[in-house]
Design a protein around this motif. Sequence first.
Motif, PDB file in Angstrom:
ATOM      1  N   GLN A  93      -3.100  -7.113   8.658  1.00 14.69           N
ATOM      2  CA  GLN A  93      -2.237  -6.646   7.568  1.00 14.69           C
ATOM      3  C   GLN A  93      -0.972  -6.015   8.123  1.00 14.69           C
ATOM      4  O   GLN A  93       0.127  -6.239   7.601  1.00 14.69           O
ATOM      5  CB  GLN A  93      -2.977  -5.616   6.709  1.00 14.69           C
TER       6      GLN A  93
ATOM      7  N   ILE B  45      -6.175 -13.675   6.136  1.00 10.47           N
ATOM      8  CA  ILE B  45      -6.977 -12.525   6.558  1.00 10.47           C
ATOM      9  C   ILE B  45      -8.389 -12.616   5.986  1.00 10.47           C
ATOM     10  O   ILE B  45      -9.390 -12.510   6.708  1.00 10.47           O
ATOM     11  CB  ILE B  45      -6.299 -11.213   6.108  1.00 10.47           C
ATOM     12  N   ILE B  46      -8.484 -12.806   4.664  1.00  9.74           N
ATOM     13  CA  ILE B  46      -9.791 -12.774   4.022  1.00  9.74           C
ATOM     14  C   ILE B  46     -10.610 -14.011   4.381  1.00  9.74           C
ATOM     15  O   ILE B  46     -11.836 -13.948   4.492  1.00  9.74           O
ATOM     16  CB  ILE B  46      -9.642 -12.605   2.492  1.00  9.74           C
TER      17      ILE B  46
ATOM     18  N   ALA C 128      -6.044  -5.452  -1.881  1.00  9.75           N
ATOM     19  CA  ALA C 128      -6.493  -5.722  -0.518  1.00  9.75           C
ATOM     20  C   ALA C 128      -7.038  -4.469   0.164  1.00  9.75           C
ATOM     21  O   ALA C 128      -8.120  -4.488   0.769  1.00  9.75           O
ATOM     22  CB  ALA C 128      -5.350  -6.327   0.297  1.00  9.75           C
TER      23      ALA C 128
ATOM     24  N   ARG D 277      -9.328 -14.706  -2.888  1.00 10.07           N
ATOM     25  CA  ARG D 277      -7.866 -14.863  -2.880  1.00 10.07           C
ATOM     26  C   ARG D 277      -7.222 -14.013  -3.982  1.00 10.07           C
ATOM     27  O   ARG D 277      -6.118 -13.503  -3.822  1.00 10.07           O
ATOM     28  CB  ARG D 277      -7.511 -16.332  -3.073  1.00 10.07           C
TER      29      ARG D 277
ATOM     30  N   SER E   5      -0.788 -13.314   6.020  1.00  5.69           N
ATOM     31  CA  SER E   5      -1.077 -13.479   4.593  1.00  5.69           C
ATOM     32  C   SER E   5      -2.493 -13.034   4.270  1.00  5.69           C
ATOM     33  O   SER E   5      -3.409 -13.156   5.091  1.00  5.69           O
ATOM     34  CB  SER E   5      -0.890 -14.944   4.172  1.00  5.69           C
ATOM     35  N   TRP E   6      -2.683 -12.527   3.044  1.00  5.56           N
ATOM     36  CA  TRP E   6      -3.999 -12.078   2.612  1.00  5.56           C
ATOM     37  C   TRP E   6      -5.003 -13.231   2.648  1.00  5.56           C
ATOM     38  O   TRP E   6      -6.151 -13.040   3.030  1.00  5.56           O
ATOM     39  CB  TRP E   6      -3.922 -11.485   1.213  1.00  5.56           C
ATOM     40  N   GLN E   7      -4.570 -14.427   2.256  1.00  5.53           N
ATOM     41  CA  GLN E   7      -5.482 -15.568   2.265  1.00  5.53           C
ATOM     42  C   GLN E   7      -6.025 -15.835   3.669  1.00  5.53           C
ATOM     43  O   GLN E   7      -7.222 -16.040   3.858  1.00  5.53           O
ATOM     44  CB  GLN E   7      -4.772 -16.818   1.742  1.00  5.53           C
TER      45      GLN E   7
ATOM     46  N   LYS F 181      -5.660 -10.068  -3.781  1.00  3.59           N
ATOM     47  CA  LYS F 181      -4.493  -9.717  -2.970  1.00  3.59           C
ATOM     48  C   LYS F 181      -3.918  -8.354  -3.347  1.00  3.59           C
ATOM     49  O   LYS F 181      -3.549  -7.559  -2.471  1.00  3.59           O
ATOM     50  CB  LYS F 181      -3.423 -10.801  -3.128  1.00  3.59           C
TER      51      LYS F 181
END
Length: 315
Positions: free
Chosen positions: A291, A300-301, A252, A246, A296-298, A249
């Motif tokens: 993306q 996605i990852i 990314a 997390r 959100s990055w959270q 970010k």
Amino acid sequence: MTERPQAAARQAALFGRLSAGLPPLMQQYRQLAAPHALMLSGPFGVGKSTLAGLLAQSLLCQGEGRPCETCPACKQAGNRSHPNLLLVSAQQRQRSVKVEQARALLQNLAAYPFAKGPRVVMLERVDTFTPQAQNALLKALEEPDSATCFITTCENENAVLTTIRSRCRIVRLPPWPEELVLEVLLQHQVNGQEAQELARIAMGSPGKALATRDDSAFWQMKDSLDQMILQDGGMARFPGLSNRLREMKDRAGQALDYLEAAALGLLSSTGASSKRARTILEGVLKAREQQASNLSWQAIIDGLLMNILEEQQHA
């Protein structure tokens, strides 16, 4: 005839090996037969600025074996202080080049050159010029002074006005093969296993490899990503890894680039690691699409992490 210093010769030779179209281009500049406007396009770190500087030196050189790098003109061009070299780029803490900078350039172009010989205008990252700044430069590109050559660089051609692109000869620099990245690193006194590791993860970008070398935050990120990729343990590892990932970010894009490079390295293996590599590559592709859709990055990852851990669990 004065021999060209080794540094310039090696630089030109590397570009010649990178793309068959570059030796004829460099020869045009040595013979003072350059196009009036050139755009060097390609991703970060593939040598656009370096090649632009080499071409500018070739035009401004007053010695033999252009660029000789020994005459005063070459030395001035090399440190961007030649009076006939006009450079425009984003100022410190600015993300874009403003129209005022473009107008200041036009005022300089309206004056006579300060020194004998051709005049070179370098527009660095023209894709960061505002539309107003690009429009202001159109007339200079449409009606070029016969003694003036424009050399521009860009990473995102779509951010450059069609009217600008159509007036430039576009040369696209490809990603560098790993062995050429390694040679560049060796020239910068990066040796041994460090050079090999940097070349492997550089994704064809010598500039990225050099920038990564002293980036301690990158190596911390790499350790976390390696744990996700290489260590087994199944879904029990999800909460801890999710918390660590997390925090990436702000990096990314760099994280996804590293995962892609690491997965390509795994493809040379067999069995479970190759299957894992395919899982990672598919996940990275999906992550980049997400993306683009502003997920959100959270999210996605976590999705990517879950796919990798599930593959490990069933391997």
